[in-house]
Design an enzyme around this catalytic site. Structure first.
Site, PDB file in Angstrom:
ATOM      1  N   LYS A 109    -112.319   4.237   2.222  1.00 37.59           N
ATOM      2  CA  LYS A 109    -111.036   4.210   2.101  1.00 37.59           C
ATOM      3  C   LYS A 109    -110.302   3.036   2.447  1.00 37.59           C
ATOM      4  O   LYS A 109    -110.687   2.566   3.478  1.00 37.59           O
ATOM      5  CB  LYS A 109    -110.218   5.882   2.316  1.00 37.59           C
ATOM      6  CG  LYS A 109    -109.103   6.104   1.207  1.00 37.59           C
ATOM      7  CD  LYS A 109    -109.683   6.501  -0.110  1.00 37.59           C
ATOM      8  CE  LYS A 109    -108.928   7.342  -0.810  1.00 37.59           C
ATOM      9  NZ  LYS A 109    -109.703   8.317  -1.796  1.00 37.59           N
TER      10      LYS A 109
HETATM   11  N1  GLU Z   1    -109.763   7.076  -5.155  1.00 38.81           N
HETATM   12  C1  GLU Z   1    -110.641   8.024  -5.820  1.00 38.81           C
HETATM   13  C2  GLU Z   1    -110.874   9.095  -4.944  1.00 38.81           C
HETATM   14  O1  GLU Z   1    -110.263   9.572  -4.058  1.00 38.81           O
HETATM   15  C3  GLU Z   1    -111.764   7.354  -6.442  1.00 38.81           C
HETATM   16  C4  GLU Z   1    -112.854   6.444  -5.579  1.00 38.81           C
HETATM   17  C5  GLU Z   1    -113.963   5.843  -6.382  1.00 38.81           C
HETATM   18  O2  GLU Z   1    -113.738   5.848  -7.534  1.00 38.81           O
HETATM   19  O3  GLU Z   1    -114.721   5.213  -5.593  1.00 38.81           O
HETATM   20  O4  GLU Z   1    -111.879   9.857  -5.041  1.00 38.81           O
END
Ligand code: GLU
Length: 420
Positions: A109
């Site tokens: 993240k």
């Molecule tokens: N931000 C989204 C999540 O928390 C998508 C992450 C992604 O597609 O890599 O799952």
């Protein structure tokens, strides 16, 4: 174990969930910290030339939780409350999420502490590009692949793709997912998380014998996840009686007209003030009498303060970490609310991100129908596996989902061994 720079209420919450599951699964003590602690984190100062000539410095982070199964994967968040501890917790949840649905990724993240609503388009672009530049040593299609999250969108992903590609000297669409389709994005990616939430809600309704037509839903957060989930639920005959965003909530017991609401939001950038509804506070909205409650905003919304007062039958976690462990214990004890846990409920987004990355690597693109078929197949499999394990072990769906995800990462680490 001392959590060092990650220490924060939300990182502790993620660790508490992990520890409970590790106890239950009897994961050896020696393996626990290796599974839990993020592999690496990069914090960067992001200087941005503002429109008025000043240079403002924003703090950015990227945390990669584990590298055992492939590259790391996860969104980038632009929000004033971003800290390295929050990003680390979200990265850990991405790991369990990817493993639960069988994607060959570790979790990651990223985020920048800023308020994107207060930035001009030019400032937002310069911030995105400089943050990307700072991350160049740790991202890439085989290393770590960002995506949208709270406060970021397709345009931001396009700037990330462009900044990275300029450094490499050729177009590298696979460095990021959630891009515009024209730049190598996948059909269906924008809608994937919301549609996945709605699909799992309909499977949960089948499970508890709730019929779609006439059922009611409340949605906290009317962004890319909440708004798309609302439309998909409405298509199943479900009435959306309340929605909210960062500025406030609106309520209409007869059901909101989503077409009109979307037109209003496109114009004003908020649901607040919509004429065909009454205002409602966040606290009141969460405890409304409804069949389905979808927290699709930020973490820690369902707490020990409101968990006993929820009146929904299904709690579908579109957001990451919306329910605290204290609230979870209350809901498990109550036994009358079916909780679709975040790592399952919102996994549609990263599943289609995976499809996007595969399409980019092959330079061969699929129809929207193919994408959606494959998405629903993976969601169905994860839903059934989670349900079966929960029944067999007599545990909550969250516990079952986390157990499946954590066990896969643990088994992979055992198979790879410890070097040297
Ligand atoms: N931000 C989204 C999540 O928390 C998508 C992450 C992604 O597609 O890599 O799952």
């Amino acid at each position: 174990m001392n959590y060092h720079q990650y220490d924060s209420p939300i990182f502790r919450m993620a660790c508490q969930q992990f520890d409970q599951v590790a106890d239950f699964m009897e994961i050896p003590e020696a393996a626990r910290n290796r599974l839990k602690m993020p592999k690496r984190a990069l914090s960067v100062a992001v200087p941005v030339r503002m429109d008025d000539g000043r240079t403002e410095v924003f703090m950015g982070h990227r945390v990669q939780h584990h590298l055992t199964l492939g590259p790391t994967k996860g969104g980038i968040r632009f929000h004033p409350d971003v800290t390295v501890g929050e990003v680390a917790a979200l990265a850990m949840w991405m790991s369990w999420k990817c493993a639960l649905v069988g994607l060959p990724y570790g979790g990651a993240k990223g985020g920048v502490a800023c308020n994107p609503r207060e930035l001009s388009l030019g400032e937002l672009e310069r911030l995105t590009r400089r943050y990307t530049q700072e991350l160049i040593p740790v991202i890439g299609p085989q290393v770590d692949i960002p995506a949208p999250d709270v406060g970021t969108n397709e345009q931001v992903m396009a700037w990330i793709m462009d900044t990275y590609s300029l450094q490499m000297g050729y177009a590298v669409p696979g460095v990021v997912t959630g891009k515009p389709v024209l730049l190598g994005g996948s059909l269906g990616r924008r809608e994937a998380t919301g549609r996945g939430v709605a699909y799992l809600i309909s499977r949960a309704m089948d499970t508890i014998g709730l019929v779609g037509s006439g059922a009611t839903a409340v949605i906290q957060g009317y962004g890319n996840v909440g708004a798309v989930a609302a439309v998909s639920l409405a298509k199943q005959g479900i009435k959306i009686i309340a929605v909210s965003d960062a500025f406030g909530g609106i309520y209409n017991q007869k059901g909101l007209d989503l077409m009109k609401l979307d037109a209003y939001v496109a114009e004003t950038r908020s649901v607040v003030g919509f004429s065909e509804a009454d205002p409602i506070s966040n606290e009141e909205m969460l405890i409304l009498n409804c069949d389905i409650l979808v927290p699709a905003a930020l973490e820690r919304q369902i707490t020990e303060v409101n968990a006993a007062k929820l009146q929904c039958r299904i709690l579908a976690e579109g957001a990451n970490g919306p329910t605290t462990p204290e609230a979870d214990a209350i809901l498990t004890k109550r036994g009358d609310v079916m909780v679709i846990p975040d790592i399952l409920c919102n996994s549609g987004g990263v599943i289609v991100s995976y499809f996007e990355w595969v399409q980019d690597l092959q330079s061969f693109f699929w129809s929207e129908g193919e994408v959606m078929d494959k998405l629903y197949r993976l969601l169905e499999q994860a839903f059934i596996q989670t349900l079966n394990l929960a029944k067999k072990k007599e545990v909550s769906l969250r516990f079952a989902a986390l157990s499946l995800g954590i066990k896969r990462v643990h088994d992979a680490k055992v198979l790879r061994g410890l070097y040297p």
